[in-house]
Structures are given as C-alpha cells and as structure tokens.
Design an enzyme around this catalytic site. Structure first.
Site, mmCIF file in Angstrom:
data_model
loop_
_atom_site.group_PDB
_atom_site.id
_atom_site.type_symbol
_atom_site.label_atom_id
_atom_site.label_comp_id
_atom_site.label_asym_id
_atom_site.label_seq_id
_atom_site.Cartn_x
_atom_site.Cartn_y
_atom_site.Cartn_z
ATOM 1 N N TYR A 1 -10.182 -1.069 1.792
ATOM 2 C CA TYR A 1 -9.392 -1.023 3.390
ATOM 3 C C TYR A 1 -9.814 0.067 4.169
ATOM 4 O O TYR A 1 -9.156 0.818 3.459
ATOM 5 C CB TYR A 1 -8.284 -2.426 3.743
ATOM 6 C CG TYR A 1 -9.209 -3.654 3.945
ATOM 7 C CD1 TYR A 1 -9.904 -3.914 4.669
ATOM 8 C CD2 TYR A 1 -8.126 -4.902 2.738
ATOM 9 C CE1 TYR A 1 -10.844 -5.280 5.089
ATOM 10 C CE2 TYR A 1 -9.356 -6.014 2.879
ATOM 11 C CZ TYR A 1 -9.849 -6.299 3.579
ATOM 12 O OH TYR A 1 -10.159 -7.519 3.809
ATOM 13 N N ASP B 1 0.652 -1.219 -0.080
ATOM 14 C CA ASP B 1 -0.043 0.080 0.316
ATOM 15 C C ASP B 1 0.682 1.212 0.070
ATOM 16 O O ASP B 1 0.064 2.258 -0.303
ATOM 17 C CB ASP B 1 -0.924 0.224 1.143
ATOM 18 C CG ASP B 1 -1.867 -0.970 0.786
ATOM 19 O OD1 ASP B 1 -2.598 -1.031 -0.301
ATOM 20 O OD2 ASP B 1 -2.811 -1.194 1.692
#
EC number: 1.4.3.-
Length: 777
Positions: free
Chosen positions: A484, A395
């Site tokens: 998320y 990420d």
C-alpha cells in the site's frame, strides 16, 4: 526543484481597473500582454525564531551513538547485525527520541536553553538467559563525557517498560532465517502435491527450483509467551499480491532454539492438515481440488497503459496542473524545517517510526497545536483462511517513516513544488530519500467566501458581487508499506483551518477465490478475491489554544417540544436547541449520529470580543471510521487507540504515544495499552490531547485492479476556528474581487486590491521526471 520537463510558463495579464465589459465573465487578452513567467524560484528564506528543538538527530550523532553503544565499556556484548544470529545481542533500530513537552515549552516560549537531544536505540538481546527486546535512550547528544545509556521505559504502560519478550519482537531477517530450514523441509515433503495443484514448488528461498514466493503475515504472537508464523504463497512478479495461491503453512517458532521449531500444519481448500501424511492422503483421495486456478500471468494487474481499452478523446493533451503562477507565497528555513505561510507558522520533524510530524503550529502568532503526529496506520483483515483471518498490520512496526520515498513531480505533487529530503538512521549511517516531502500552495477549487447581492431592474442582474480567493499550503509525503501507498496530506488553509487527509492506493492483499465466500470480498480476478479489511490511521493532536489550559466542549443539537405565545394555534411543537458543556473526564468517544454534536477545543480563559470562549472545532470529513472489531484476539488490547473515532486525555510527559510500534505481536499483553491512559483525570481547563482516527472500511471491488484508487479510498478531518477570532479570516486577504454594477447606467466597477487577474499557459515537453537514487550519509 522542477522536473527537467517543465520548460516555461507564459503569463498574460489584462488590466482590471474600473471598466465596463460586454461580457462580465470573460476577458480579452492580446498577444502583446503575454510574458514569460519563471517557475524555478525557491521559496523565500525566513529565519526560524529559534532552532528546531524537534529536529532529528544528525548523521554524525547516528555514527557516534552507534560507536558509543558498541564500545566494550558499555558491556552490552553486541554483535554486528550483519553477522548476528538469533542468539546474539545486536542493535535493531536507531531513531530520534521524543522530547518532553515541559522541557520544550520553557525553551520555545521562554529563555531556557534548547533541550538536549537523545537517541532511541532498540537492541534485540537474544544472547541473554531470558532473551528480550529492550529499548534504550542514549544522550545527551552530541556524544560526550556526560552521555549515558539507560532503559527507555517510562513511556510504556504494559508492565515491562521498554522490554518485551523475545517471542513478541519484530520478525526480522534473523528470525526469518531461523525458521527457513523447517519451512524448506515441510514444503519439500509436499512438493509433488503443490506442483500438481498449483504448478509451483518451494525448496527454500535461495533454491533455483523454487518458483513461488513465501510471505508471512502477523501477528506472530498473542502475549510474547509463544510464537508462530503463518506462511502464504504467491506467484512471483510485480503484481504478486493479487496472485495468491490457496496454500498455507503454519509453523511454531517459539524461542531461540530452532531445533525445537515444529510444523503446526498445512491449510488448503479451507481444510487443515496437521502433517504432510494427512495432506497426502486427502490429495490422493481426490479431496483437494483447485476450482478456480490462479494465473501466473500478471499483465492484467500492472499499473500501466492498457492498449485494448482504447484511448479517450483529447487525452493526448496534458491534464490541468496546479502552478504557483504568482511565485511562492510561503517562506522556508530549510535548516530548521520551519515554514511561514499567510499567517501560519510551524516546524516539521521526522522519525523513522512515525514519519512526518508538526510542532508549534501557530496562526497569526498564536499557538493552536503543540504537536500533530501520526501514531499508527493499521489494517485488519477478514476471511476463511489463515492469512486473512488473523492478519493485523501496524505499519509503525515496519518503520513507516523509512518507507517515505521520492515523489513524482507533476503527479504526486504539482510542478514547481518545494522538495525536501527524508532522512532517518539506518544502523550506523543515515539514509537519505531525495524529494520525499513536498510543499506547495494550491487553489482550493472554490472561493473561500462569495456573495451576490441585489438584482431588481439592474440591467446586469446584480448590485454587487464579492468573492475571495481560497488556497492552502500543503505538506505531503507518501509512504509505501509493502503493497500500500499511503498519501498523507496536511493543508493549512488561508481561513485559519487545518485539514488532515489520508489516501490509500496500491495492491490489494488478496485471497484465493471461493464462490461461497463472497461475504469476505468480491472476486477481482480469475482466481483472486479482494480481501475485505479495515484501514484505520490514528493521530495525536496536542492542542494548546493560546495556552495549555484547554477544554473539550461538546455542543449537542437536541430536539425539544415547546410552546411560544405568539403561535397559540400551534400548541406544543418541535424545535431544535443547543446544549453546550465541557467534557469532564478522559474518555474515548465517537462522532454523534447524524452529526448532532459539535466538538471544540476551547480556552475558557480567553474570550473573543463577543465574550465567547476562543477555540477550534473538530469537523469530520470524509470516511471517519474506527476499527470494526473490538474483541478479536488478534487486536484485542494492542489496538485500543483504533476503536473509537476520538479520544481526549490529559497531557503527561510519560504518555507521548498512543501506541507502540511493537504492539502488533502482543495483542493480549501490549507494550503500550491505550486504554490505560484513561484514569479519570480532568480534561476541563487542562493541558489536553485529542486523539483521532481516519480510515476506510475497504469494500473491495474489481476497480481495485490493478491498484486501489486514491479518488475513492480517502479520509479526512478539519480543525476550523470556532469563535477563535472576532470575524472570518478573509478581510485581510488581497486576492479578492468586489464588483459593483450601477443600477442606472449599468457601468461595472471592479475593486481588485491592486492584484491583477492572470491567464496562464504552461508549455511542457514529454514528461521525463528524473528519479534520484537513495543515498546514505
């Protein structure tokens, strides 16, 4: 700033001097004792000892750096990103450059001048004969006569420095636009088939006939010498992540010449078809069926109240809240992002790639940690189709800091929390996400220490009871990366310990359901399977216990057989012993089975009053895991930092990162190879860095619908004093009670250190927290 919905708090105070009470555990409060308590107070101001050396570059610096690199005399031949194509050179990213520790220490611990700041600039150089992505450093800042630009090569050990091959670089909008014509044609060729199978067609992202969503997964390359893209399809909507369609297309997109891009094939029903003709023959032969059709309805997966589930009794009352009823007990220098709380002090910083970072963490004036920073947040999936089987996310690749946005007061953070903005460079401006970080003190939910002594014939059942209040200062941010929402929480406890916790919520990246593939996850919807995956998040903790001369001490709990002369009848019997030793060399390692090893960062040159080395213990919390796969081709060398619970290395200025944000597309030839940090150097009495992983094996379940719950998807670690002091750090806390009962008379005496016990009632209007728009400077 408080939400507008918070009207007032009422504080009732009862006297707590020495007095007998008929009921020890309750106190009567009269209406006359009630008074209004304002909760809108700001944290008291404190001036930082020195200016924040680690602070992000300023909005003006961002503008000036942008002009500097685009100036003709730089000879970089840059195109404005808004007009750039694959074969142009253009700036992709501007961020704050990491400062060398050796420079900063001479400033914060001595009389040296503040180190100059530099900008980190990533340029996609598609216009070169050999197209590459290259990182640069620009500085010193502010831009002036001495400012230069040079390749930012020294932190990366993959062999090419800050340069990586074009085919291993970020999949930005330019590359997406490059493969769109091929994707459009390949999907148009089979539009009648996808219409019949899934009632969906794709004619290109902007075509009004398109009624399904295309999304890609990564990695897109193995070593940068080639590139492919796996496209997955979903029904559009707010919950599209949980309405996947069993149809995939794989394209070869190597190079910058889009005329050479080719179709690798289609996948559906777990079958691979190299061409549209092969797919059509199977379809016409009835070999492709949709056993569990996906639904376009997404109401079942939205995070909102569900009337048909009914209402829980008394849920019309507002839930308990954590409120700083005594006023804020932490101090803040907003300009320098410097905080003091109950003996703690630290600086905060922020980058668009790594997010929230902490520096110069001290307790009662003594440094514990020089740097505490996230290094990576990764997820690796499993499944029997192209999406899940090869999906690995890093990420930082998506600039995790840029996804930290506005927090909801009273839900993400308590009412009355101190809100701080998140800022980061975005091209030639600075984006501002208001209220992206919150600071607040909260009740720990348990006393930091307590004990009841004696009973005998005492009518009250005790001789004395002691209890000390526990609380912690939290610094919190939430980053939403696609599907998320990672909640990062850093808690500084009054006992001198630090707790790092991460929680995960949001939509599953799911897969089409097949009843014979439950080994990859549970069915969670009509045609949806929750794809099993690992979440692994890595941190760097550069410990400086009092000085930079630290060691990592391991204490093993071992079981031995021995005899003792005062128990001759037992003969030889089993007993536990402790075996302590300092780890000698750099290494990756794991928590011991059954917790039978203790790991402490110690300073052997500094002893407490009892002659024991002062240190901090690494205490595993909940769900301490590492990456399950060690030899997957999609994460083999790019994710070494994720493959153990812990690691220790000797600090070097040219090893600031455990991972590179560009590693994910280079699993076989990464830009930064964490395993190369281990070169047999000593970690005994040296400046050492501890790297640690938190995370969870996400065993997907129907309770992940509509979204994964923070209550279960959580991982943590604690750094706790281990002989750092001469005694527990609670004796100087005034929030305590010593209650004594006279054994003869039964009279109860209270020692309260002058602090009275409050009763608090909060009155709220219907919550209506205002979300501020994002800004740019």
């Amino acid at each position: 700033m408080l939400a507008e919905s918070l009207v007032a708090a009422l504080l009732a105070i009862a006297p707590v001097s020495a007095r007998p009470e008929p009921d020890l555990w309750r106190r009567a409060v009269s209406a006359a004792d009630v008074r209004t308590c304002a909760l809108t107070d700001e944290a008291p101001h404190v001036k930082a000892p020195k200016a924040n050396a680690w602070a992000p570059i300023s909005p003006q610096d961002v503008k000036d750096v942008w002009k500097f690199v685009h100036a003709p005399e730089r000879a970089l031949n840059l195109t404005d990103p808004a007009n750039a194509t694959l074969t142009d050179n253009y700036v992709f990213l501007v961020d704050t450059l990491y400062l060398n520790k050796t420079q900063v220490l001479s400033y914060i611990d001595g009389d040296a001048a503040q180190p100059p700041k530099y900008a980190r600039v990533v340029i996609f150089e598609g216009g070169k004969e050999e197209p590459v992505s290259q990182e640069y450093m620009v500085g010193p800042l502010p831009v002036g006569a001495e400012t230069t630009i040079a390749p930012y090569d020294y932190p990366f050990n993959g062999g090419l420095g800050g340069k990586i091959p074009y085919d291993g670089r970020y999949m930005d909008g330019k590359r997406t636009a490059g493969y769109q014509p091929l994707l459009k044609q390949a999907m148009t060729d089979v539009a009648d088939i996808t219409k019949a199978l899934f009632n969906g067609t794709y004619y290109g992202a902007s075509d009004p006939r398109t009624d399904i969503v295309a999304a890609n997964t990564g990695p897109h390359s193995l070593d940068g010498s080639q590139s492919w893209i796996t496209i997955m399809f979903r029904y559009p909507g707010a919950a599209s992540y949980v309405t996947p369609i069993d149809f995939y297309i794989i394209l070869d997109i190597t190079g910058t010449d889009i005329s050479k891009y080719t179709l690798r094939g289609y996948v559906t029903n777990t079958k691979f078809f190299k061409t549209a003709d092969e797919l059509r023959k199977a379809f016409e032969a009835g070999e492709i069926i949709s056993e569990f059709p996906q639904t376009r309805d997404q109401e079942w997966a939205l995070l909102k109240a569900v009337p048909e589930m009914g209402v829980r009794d008394l849920d019309d009352r507002i839930a308990p809240q954590s409120i700083e009823i005594g006023g804020k007990r932490y101090k803040l220098d907003r300009e320098n992002q410097y905080v003091e709380f109950m003996g703690w002090s630290f600086y905060m910083s922020f980058t668009r790639i790594l997010g929230l970072m902490f520096y110069d963490i001290k307790f009662k004036g003594e440094r514990i940690i020089y740097e505490l920073s996230l290094q990576e947040a990764a997820a690796q999936y499993a499944g029997n189709q192209p999406k899940a089987a090869n999906t690995v996310y890093h990420d930082t690749y998506f600039s995790i800091g840029s996804t930290s946005a506005t927090l909801i007061e009273g839900f993400d953070c308590p009412f009355g929390a101190t809100m701080l903005n998140v800022t980061y460079p975005a091209n030639d401006v600075t984006d501002v996400h208001p209220q992206g970080i919150c600071l607040f003190e909260s009740d720990s939910g348990y006393p930091v220490a307590r004990h009841r002594y004696g009973s005998g014939g005492n009518p009250n059942g005790f001789s004395n009871i002691a209890a000390v209040k526990s609380s912690a200062l939290h610094a919190r941010t939430i980053a939403t990366i696609g599907n998320y929402d990672y909640l990062f929480d850093y808690a500084f406890h009054v006992d001198g310990s630090i707790e790092i916790e991460v929680r995960a919520s949001g939509y599953l990246q799911s897969s089409p359901y097949y009843k014979d593939q439950t080994n990859f996850g549970a069915r969670v919807g009509l045609g949806t399977q929750g794809s099993f995956h690992d979440h692994i998040l890595s941190w760097k903790a550069d410990f400086d216990i009092i000085s930079t001369k630290n060691s990592l001490q391991r204490t093993d709990l071992i079981v031995v057989n021995q005899t003792q002369p005062w128990f001759p009848e037992l003969g030889e019997f089993e007993q536990m012993e402790l075996k302590a030793y300092n780890m000698e060399k750099e290494q990756q390692f794991n928590w011991a089975q059954n917790g039978q090893s203790m790991f402490c960062v110690v300073n052997d040159e500094e002893k407490n009053s009892w002659g024991v080395s002062r240190g901090y213990r690494l205490v595993p919390g909940r769900s301490n895991v590492h990456l399950s796969t060690h030899n997957s081709p999609f994460s083999k060398h790019s994710s070494h930092i994720l493959k153990s619970h812990l690691a220790v290395t000797q600090h070097h200025d040219n090893e600031p990162y455990g991972n590179s944000w560009q590693n994910v597309n280079l699993p076989l030839k990464p830009q930064q190879d964490f395993s190369k940090l281990f070169n047999d150097e000593s970690v005994d009495g040296e400046d050492i860095v501890v790297w640690f992983n938190l995370g969870m094996h996400h065993y997907t379940r129907s309770e992940d619908i509509p979204v994964t719950l923070y209550s279960e998807a959580v991982s943590s670690i604690v750094f706790a004093p281990q002989n750092f002091h001469d005694r527990a750090q609670e004796g100087d806390l005034q929030n305590r009670r010593w209650i004594t009962s006279n054994a003869t008379t039964g009279e109860i005496t209270y020692e309260d250190q002058g602090l009275q016990l409050p009763t608090c009632k909060v009155v709220l209007e219907e919550p209506a927290t205002k979300i501020l728009p994002w800004l740019t400077i």
